[in-house]
Enzyme design. Structure first.
Site, PDB file in Angstrom:
ATOM      1  N   GLY A  98       0.796  -1.230   0.000  1.00 31.55           N
ATOM      2  CA  GLY A  98       0.000   0.000   0.000  1.00 31.55           C
ATOM      3  C   GLY A  98       0.823   1.271   0.000  1.00 31.55           C
ATOM      4  O   GLY A  98       0.333   2.328   0.373  1.00 31.55           O
ATOM      5  N   SER A 121       3.814  -0.919  -5.824  1.00 31.65           N
ATOM      6  CA  SER A 121       3.241  -1.993  -6.624  1.00 31.65           C
ATOM      7  C   SER A 121       3.580  -3.394  -6.144  1.00 31.65           C
ATOM      8  O   SER A 121       4.054  -4.247  -6.908  1.00 31.65           O
ATOM      9  CB  SER A 121       3.610  -1.840  -8.093  1.00 31.65           C
ATOM     10  OG  SER A 121       2.619  -2.499  -8.826  1.00 31.65           O
ATOM     11  N   ASP A 161       3.077  -1.239 -14.285  1.00 27.20           N
ATOM     12  CA  ASP A 161       3.670  -1.907 -13.123  1.00 27.20           C
ATOM     13  C   ASP A 161       4.179  -3.298 -13.491  1.00 27.20           C
ATOM     14  O   ASP A 161       5.303  -3.676 -13.148  1.00 27.20           O
ATOM     15  CB  ASP A 161       2.639  -2.026 -11.995  1.00 27.20           C
ATOM     16  CG  ASP A 161       2.142  -0.671 -11.535  1.00 27.20           C
ATOM     17  OD1 ASP A 161       2.712   0.347 -11.979  1.00 27.20           O
ATOM     18  OD2 ASP A 161       1.191  -0.626 -10.741  1.00 27.20           O
TER      19      ASP A 161
END
Ligand code: GLA
Length: 389
Positions: free
Chosen positions: A125, A129, A175
């Site tokens: 968080g 990623s 990502d």
């Protein structure tokens, strides 16, 4: 939705980690992004890199049709049958279930029963990623364990598909791409329209990248993320009525986009103009870096943040405070929120000789203002997902 997975709230017997003899061990890195935020799903250019904060995944086969996954950090595990793979009510399980589902879709009957221990050294968080690291690490581990013929591009896209369809975040490709294609000491200048990319040396000397984790996560991230994506699609639809030639929002020239100011709802216009400007900034930033124009590069980071906070509205008070604080110091060339937003980290370009002073000062000010600690995260730019055993 019926949950077909079985959760165990403790480590279960065979995963008594001492005697777990793994056949494959994978390390999957997190990623940073220098600039180019929220434009991957608009066909833009981004400038991410893989980092040396990683998730380690250890695998072994079990000659059955059941898979069991144990998370060391949360001391929890779950099992599922390979003929009953479907989304679970537990979000973290969906990263794994989604990956298994999409490997099976591409290569039917290739996945057999296995056990996996996951250990994360990557803060969750924080905008680094951990989700893409988990997906791509899982996909790479399964590929290696069962010798499945999956290309890097397939791992990138199936991991993205898992996130869209099992987790429900309609993310872009950045990502997963950075986690798989990362290269030591290089940034990836990625064109998200066609996945063409160029490696750019990440040499900032005499400056240094500093990540500061705000330690807030506003939980808006997934729903607001999908809303932003929808707003961009709405904007493009209106533009396409007059200019059908633009396939992606970033393809619309800025002067043409400005012409839609009255026609689009204010928010939708703001999102769209941000996207067009951010893509230009990313290309300028990559050039600035190659020419070692660090002042210019830093000022583009500040401008990116301004767009993210006022036009795209994905920042929050804590991140804005940190970026504003940085502007008081000439030794900070640039600062901005990083990743999807609503919390997580800022990325800062700071004169090497002032890093300690900067961290001490901003930590104190942040604590006074929000009564929360911020956490500096030291990162080095590293290779993408790899089999270490
Ligand atoms: C998240 C998504 C990415 C990207 C960023 C914002 O990290 O997973 O695809 O859109 O947000 O740039």
């Amino acid at each position: 939705m019926k949950n077909t997975t079985q959760s165990h709230n403790r480590q279960i017997n065979f995963l008594g980690t001492e005697e777990f003899k793994s056949e494959v061990v994978i390390e999957a890195p997190g990623r940073i992004n220098l600039i180019g935020e929220h434009i991957d799903y608009n066909g833009g250019h981004v400038l991410p890199a893989a980092i040396d904060k990683k998730i380690k995944l250890s695998f072994r086969k079990n000659n059955s049709s059941i898979c069991t996954i144990y998370s060391k950090n949360y001391d929890t595990s779950f099992s599922f049958r390979l003929d009953e793979v479907k989304p679970s009510d537990e979000e973290w399980q969906n990263y794994i279930l989604g990956v298994v589902h999409f490997i099976e879709e591409l290569k039917p009957n290739s996945v057999k029963g296995f056990e996996c221990i996951i250990e994360s050294m990557l803060p969750m968080g924080s905008g680094l990623s951990s989700s893409a690291a988990l997906e791509c690490g899982m996909a790479t581990g399964i590929k290696e364990l069962f010798d499945i013929n999956l290309s890097k591009e397939q791992i990138i896209t199936l991991s993205r598909d898992a996130e869209h369809n099992y987790v429900g975040t309609k993310c872009g490709i950045m990502d997963q791409f950075a986690v798989v294609r990362g290269a030591k000491n290089h940034l990836i200048l990625l064109n998200c329209q066609n996945l063409n990319y160029e490696l750019v040396k990440s040499d900032f000397d005499p400056y240094q990248l500093v990540l500061l984790n705000s330690n807030v996560s506003h939980n808006l991230a997934s729903s607001e993320y999908n809303t932003r994506r929808q707003e961009c699609e709405d904007a493009l639809k209106v533009v396409n009525q007059k200019y059908p030639q633009y396939e992606y929002l970033v393809d619309v020239p800025e002067d043409i986009m400005v012409g839609f100011k009255e026609e689009l709802p204010e928010k939708t216009y703001n999102r769209a103009i941000y996207v067009v400007q951010e893509n230009k900034r990313t290309l300028m930033a990559a050039n600035a870096l190659e020419d070692e124009l660090f002042d210019l590069f830093g000022s583009l980071l500040y401008k990116s943040h301004e767009g993210l906070t006022t036009l795209y509205e994905v920042s929050c008070n804590e991140l804005d405070f940190m970026v504003d604080y940085s502007k008081n110091y000439d030794y900070v060339l640039g600062s901005r929120m990083m990743g999807g937003g609503f919390g997580g980290c800022t990325i800062n370009l700071v004169d090497q000789d002032h890093v300690a002073e900067y961290i001490a000062g901003i930590s104190k000010a942040y604590k006074e203002k929000f009564n929360t600690e911020l956490t500096p995260i030291e990162v080095n730019i590293s290779n993408g997902v790899s089999k270490i055993n």
